[in-house]
Design an enzyme around this catalytic site. Structure first.
Site, PDB file in Angstrom:
ATOM      1  N   LYS A  77      11.977 -39.960 -16.949  1.00 37.86           N
ATOM      2  CA  LYS A  77      12.553 -40.844 -17.959  1.00 37.86           C
ATOM      3  C   LYS A  77      13.830 -41.511 -17.437  1.00 37.86           C
ATOM      4  O   LYS A  77      14.389 -41.079 -16.424  1.00 37.86           O
ATOM      5  CB  LYS A  77      12.824 -40.030 -19.229  1.00 37.86           C
ATOM      6  CG  LYS A  77      11.545 -39.444 -19.859  1.00 37.86           C
ATOM      7  CD  LYS A  77      11.860 -38.666 -21.129  1.00 37.86           C
ATOM      8  CE  LYS A  77      10.594 -38.140 -21.801  1.00 37.86           C
ATOM      9  NZ  LYS A  77      10.913 -37.473 -23.110  1.00 37.86           N
ATOM     10  N   TYR A 113       3.510 -43.753 -26.950  1.00 37.46           N
ATOM     11  CA  TYR A 113       4.077 -42.898 -28.007  1.00 37.46           C
ATOM     12  C   TYR A 113       3.471 -43.186 -29.380  1.00 37.46           C
ATOM     13  O   TYR A 113       4.116 -42.942 -30.399  1.00 37.46           O
ATOM     14  CB  TYR A 113       5.599 -43.047 -28.033  1.00 37.46           C
ATOM     15  CG  TYR A 113       6.295 -42.259 -26.943  1.00 37.46           C
ATOM     16  CD1 TYR A 113       6.086 -40.879 -26.806  1.00 37.46           C
ATOM     17  CD2 TYR A 113       7.182 -42.865 -26.062  1.00 37.46           C
ATOM     18  CE1 TYR A 113       6.722 -40.144 -25.817  1.00 37.46           C
ATOM     19  CE2 TYR A 113       7.830 -42.129 -25.065  1.00 37.46           C
ATOM     20  CZ  TYR A 113       7.599 -40.771 -24.954  1.00 37.46           C
ATOM     21  OH  TYR A 113       8.233 -40.042 -23.981  1.00 37.46           O
ATOM     22  N   PHE A 165      12.791 -40.263 -35.232  1.00 36.04           N
ATOM     23  CA  PHE A 165      13.367 -40.490 -33.900  1.00 36.04           C
ATOM     24  C   PHE A 165      12.624 -41.556 -33.108  1.00 36.04           C
ATOM     25  O   PHE A 165      13.029 -41.883 -31.983  1.00 36.04           O
ATOM     26  CB  PHE A 165      13.409 -39.174 -33.095  1.00 36.04           C
ATOM     27  CG  PHE A 165      12.068 -38.522 -32.851  1.00 36.04           C
ATOM     28  CD1 PHE A 165      11.260 -38.905 -31.787  1.00 36.04           C
ATOM     29  CD2 PHE A 165      11.610 -37.511 -33.686  1.00 36.04           C
ATOM     30  CE1 PHE A 165      10.026 -38.308 -31.553  1.00 36.04           C
ATOM     31  CE2 PHE A 165      10.372 -36.904 -33.466  1.00 36.04           C
ATOM     32  CZ  PHE A 165       9.582 -37.305 -32.390  1.00 36.04           C
ATOM     33  N   ARG A 206       3.687 -28.933 -17.817  1.00 36.14           N
ATOM     34  CA  ARG A 206       4.408 -28.671 -19.076  1.00 36.14           C
ATOM     35  C   ARG A 206       5.262 -27.404 -18.934  1.00 36.14           C
ATOM     36  O   ARG A 206       6.357 -27.308 -19.474  1.00 36.14           O
ATOM     37  CB  ARG A 206       3.413 -28.506 -20.229  1.00 36.14           C
ATOM     38  CG  ARG A 206       2.551 -29.725 -20.497  1.00 36.14           C
ATOM     39  CD  ARG A 206       3.148 -30.696 -21.441  1.00 36.14           C
ATOM     40  NE  ARG A 206       3.381 -30.171 -22.761  1.00 36.14           N
ATOM     41  CZ  ARG A 206       3.927 -30.900 -23.739  1.00 36.14           C
ATOM     42  NH1 ARG A 206       4.286 -32.165 -23.511  1.00 36.14           N
ATOM     43  NH2 ARG A 206       4.130 -30.378 -24.923  1.00 36.14           N
ATOM     44  N   THR A 242      10.834 -28.935 -25.304  1.00 38.13           N
ATOM     45  CA  THR A 242      11.294 -30.293 -25.596  1.00 38.13           C
ATOM     46  C   THR A 242      12.819 -30.361 -25.710  1.00 38.13           C
ATOM     47  O   THR A 242      13.448 -31.276 -25.157  1.00 38.13           O
ATOM     48  CB  THR A 242      10.654 -30.784 -26.912  1.00 38.13           C
ATOM     49  OG1 THR A 242       9.225 -30.716 -26.779  1.00 38.13           O
ATOM     50  CG2 THR A 242      11.068 -32.203 -27.238  1.00 38.13           C
ATOM     51  N   ARG A 285      13.901 -29.042 -17.664  1.00 35.84           N
ATOM     52  CA  ARG A 285      14.796 -29.333 -18.788  1.00 35.84           C
ATOM     53  C   ARG A 285      15.852 -28.238 -18.963  1.00 35.84           C
ATOM     54  O   ARG A 285      16.997 -28.514 -19.329  1.00 35.84           O
ATOM     55  CB  ARG A 285      13.965 -29.504 -20.062  1.00 35.84           C
ATOM     56  CG  ARG A 285      13.109 -30.786 -20.047  1.00 35.84           C
ATOM     57  CD  ARG A 285      12.007 -30.713 -21.084  1.00 35.84           C
ATOM     58  NE  ARG A 285      11.325 -31.995 -21.296  1.00 35.84           N
ATOM     59  CZ  ARG A 285      10.238 -32.122 -22.067  1.00 35.84           C
ATOM     60  NH1 ARG A 285       9.723 -31.060 -22.678  1.00 35.84           N
ATOM     61  NH2 ARG A 285       9.679 -33.310 -22.222  1.00 35.84           N
ATOM     62  N   ASN A 319      15.527 -35.666 -22.292  1.00 38.61           N
ATOM     63  CA  ASN A 319      15.061 -34.435 -21.639  1.00 38.61           C
ATOM     64  C   ASN A 319      14.341 -34.703 -20.319  1.00 38.61           C
ATOM     65  O   ASN A 319      13.497 -33.909 -19.893  1.00 38.61           O
ATOM     66  CB  ASN A 319      14.189 -33.627 -22.606  1.00 38.61           C
ATOM     67  CG  ASN A 319      13.058 -34.461 -23.180  1.00 38.61           C
ATOM     68  OD1 ASN A 319      12.788 -35.576 -22.708  1.00 38.61           O
ATOM     69  ND2 ASN A 319      12.372 -33.920 -24.178  1.00 38.61           N
ATOM     70  N   HIS A 326       8.456 -36.545 -19.113  1.00 39.20           N
ATOM     71  CA  HIS A 326       7.274 -36.472 -19.978  1.00 39.20           C
ATOM     72  C   HIS A 326       6.140 -35.872 -19.169  1.00 39.20           C
ATOM     73  O   HIS A 326       6.004 -36.175 -17.980  1.00 39.20           O
ATOM     74  CB  HIS A 326       6.855 -37.871 -20.442  1.00 39.20           C
ATOM     75  CG  HIS A 326       5.471 -37.885 -21.036  1.00 39.20           C
ATOM     76  ND1 HIS A 326       5.231 -37.566 -22.348  1.00 39.20           N
ATOM     77  CD2 HIS A 326       4.247 -38.099 -20.458  1.00 39.20           C
ATOM     78  CE1 HIS A 326       3.910 -37.604 -22.562  1.00 39.20           C
ATOM     79  NE2 HIS A 326       3.297 -37.928 -21.445  1.00 39.20           N
ATOM     80  N   GLU A 367      -3.136 -41.666 -21.179  1.00 35.85           N
ATOM     81  CA  GLU A 367      -1.835 -42.079 -20.636  1.00 35.85           C
ATOM     82  C   GLU A 367      -1.954 -42.623 -19.204  1.00 35.85           C
ATOM     83  O   GLU A 367      -1.268 -43.587 -18.848  1.00 35.85           O
ATOM     84  CB  GLU A 367      -0.861 -40.893 -20.678  1.00 35.85           C
ATOM     85  CG  GLU A 367      -0.525 -40.484 -22.116  1.00 35.85           C
ATOM     86  CD  GLU A 367       0.213 -39.159 -22.218  1.00 35.85           C
ATOM     87  OE1 GLU A 367       0.536 -38.552 -21.168  1.00 35.85           O
ATOM     88  OE2 GLU A 367       0.475 -38.728 -23.354  1.00 35.85           O
TER      89      GLU A 367
HETATM   90  P1  IDP Z   1       7.307 -33.464 -25.399  1.00 35.52           P
HETATM   91  O1  IDP Z   1       7.968 -34.544 -24.583  1.00 35.52           O
HETATM   92  O2  IDP Z   1       7.918 -32.113 -25.089  1.00 35.52           O
HETATM   93  O3  IDP Z   1       5.807 -33.465 -25.340  1.00 35.52           O
HETATM   94  P2  IDP Z   1       7.057 -34.654 -28.056  1.00 35.52           P
HETATM   95  O4  IDP Z   1       7.034 -33.858 -29.323  1.00 35.52           O
HETATM   96  O5  IDP Z   1       5.784 -35.259 -27.583  1.00 35.52           O
HETATM   97  O6  IDP Z   1       7.727 -33.734 -26.931  1.00 35.52           O
HETATM   98  O7  IDP Z   1       8.159 -35.800 -28.264  1.00 35.52           O
HETATM   99  C1  IDP Z   1       8.252 -36.885 -27.360  1.00 35.52           C
HETATM  100  C2  IDP Z   1       9.705 -37.104 -27.029  1.00 35.52           C
HETATM  101  O8  IDP Z   1      10.412 -37.519 -28.228  1.00 35.52           O
HETATM  102  C3  IDP Z   1      10.472 -35.842 -26.579  1.00 35.52           C
HETATM  103  O9  IDP Z   1      10.303 -35.549 -25.217  1.00 35.52           O
HETATM  104  C4  IDP Z   1      11.893 -36.201 -26.936  1.00 35.52           C
HETATM  105  O10 IDP Z   1      12.463 -37.112 -25.982  1.00 35.52           O
HETATM  106  C5  IDP Z   1      11.714 -36.940 -28.258  1.00 35.52           C
HETATM  107  N1  IDP Z   1      11.761 -36.049 -29.431  1.00 35.52           N
HETATM  108  C6  IDP Z   1      10.799 -35.202 -29.858  1.00 35.52           C
HETATM  109  N2  IDP Z   1      11.156 -34.561 -30.978  1.00 35.52           N
HETATM  110  C7  IDP Z   1      12.386 -35.029 -31.293  1.00 35.52           C
HETATM  111  C8  IDP Z   1      13.301 -34.737 -32.389  1.00 35.52           C
HETATM  112  O11 IDP Z   1      13.034 -33.940 -33.273  1.00 35.52           O
HETATM  113  N3  IDP Z   1      14.480 -35.426 -32.372  1.00 35.52           N
HETATM  114  C9  IDP Z   1      14.809 -36.325 -31.400  1.00 35.52           C
HETATM  115  N4  IDP Z   1      13.983 -36.622 -30.377  1.00 35.52           N
HETATM  116  C10 IDP Z   1      12.791 -35.981 -30.324  1.00 35.52           C
HETATM  117 MG    MG Z   2       4.520 -35.011 -25.986  1.00 37.50          MG
END
Ligand code: IDP
Ligand code: MG
Length: 154
Positions: A24, A64, A72, A100, A106, A117, A131, A134, A145
């Site tokens: 990212k 996304y 968010f 993962r 996350t 992370r 973070n 992805h 994707e």
């Molecule tokens: P992941 O990247 O661990 O798969 P996802 O739930 O798919 O997590 O969310 C995509 C991205 O959105 C996360 O990596 C993070 O950057 C952001 N994100 C996810 N949940 C939240 C939240 O509750 N608050 C703020 N940002 C979030």
């Molecule tokens: Mg995800």
């Protein structure tokens, strides 16, 4: 498999998975591309494709789509489109859950030490969690994707 030391056609080669990894914009801006790619390679996965560019609004909307409407989401697409990112296709048995696992939870505060992370990211008072990476979360997500970022591999 370019660069692999394994013989072509080794037993189990047909079971290899592919996953879509994004470094990212925070990873690029902080100069952590090498450290993160090092971890992917040190684990033993192959890198099939790699490209740095600034994501388009269309790419991010597709990537996304599952998060559209969440609080968010606007911050997420703003963060992801703010500066260049690096898209990677990594390959190997179990690479989808394996990456993962390398990435960690996350929320970087909750991500275990030893993960990308957990070791390299922290929380900030921002509308979206930054973070670093992805990684696709299932075979279906990976295929979808990879088609967005590397249509030539489809
Ligand atoms: P992941 O990247 O661990 O798969 P996802 O739930 O798919 O997590 O969310 C995509 C991205 O959105 C996360 O990596 C993070 O950057 C952001 N994100 C996810 N949940 C939240 C939240 O509750 N608050 C703020 N940002 C979030
Ligand atoms: Mg995800």
């Amino acid at each position: 498999m370019a660069g692999s030391i394994r013989p072509r056609g080794y037993p189990g080669a047909m079971t290899a998975q592919r996953t879509l990894v994004l470094l990212k914009p925070d990873a690029v801006q902080r100069g952590l591309r090498g450290e993160i790619i090092r971890r992917i390679e040190a684990k033993g996965y192959d890198i099939l494709a790699l490209a740095q560019r600034t994501a388009t609004a269309e790419e991010l909307a597709a990537h996304y789509a599952e998060h559209e409407g969440k609080p968010f989401y606007p911050g997420l697409v703003d963060y992801m489109g703010s500066a260049p990112l690096v898209a990677i296709v990594a390959e190997g048995e179990g690479v989808i859950p394996g990456f993962r696992s390398l990435a960690g939870a996350t929320n970087p505060t909750e991500a275990a030490p030893g993960t990308i992370r957990g070791d390299l990211a922290r929380e900030w008072d921002l509308p979206v969690i930054q973070n670093l990476v992805h990684g696709s979360d299932s075979e279906e997500s990976a295929a979808r994707e990879i088609g967005i970022w590397f249509p030539e591999l489809g």
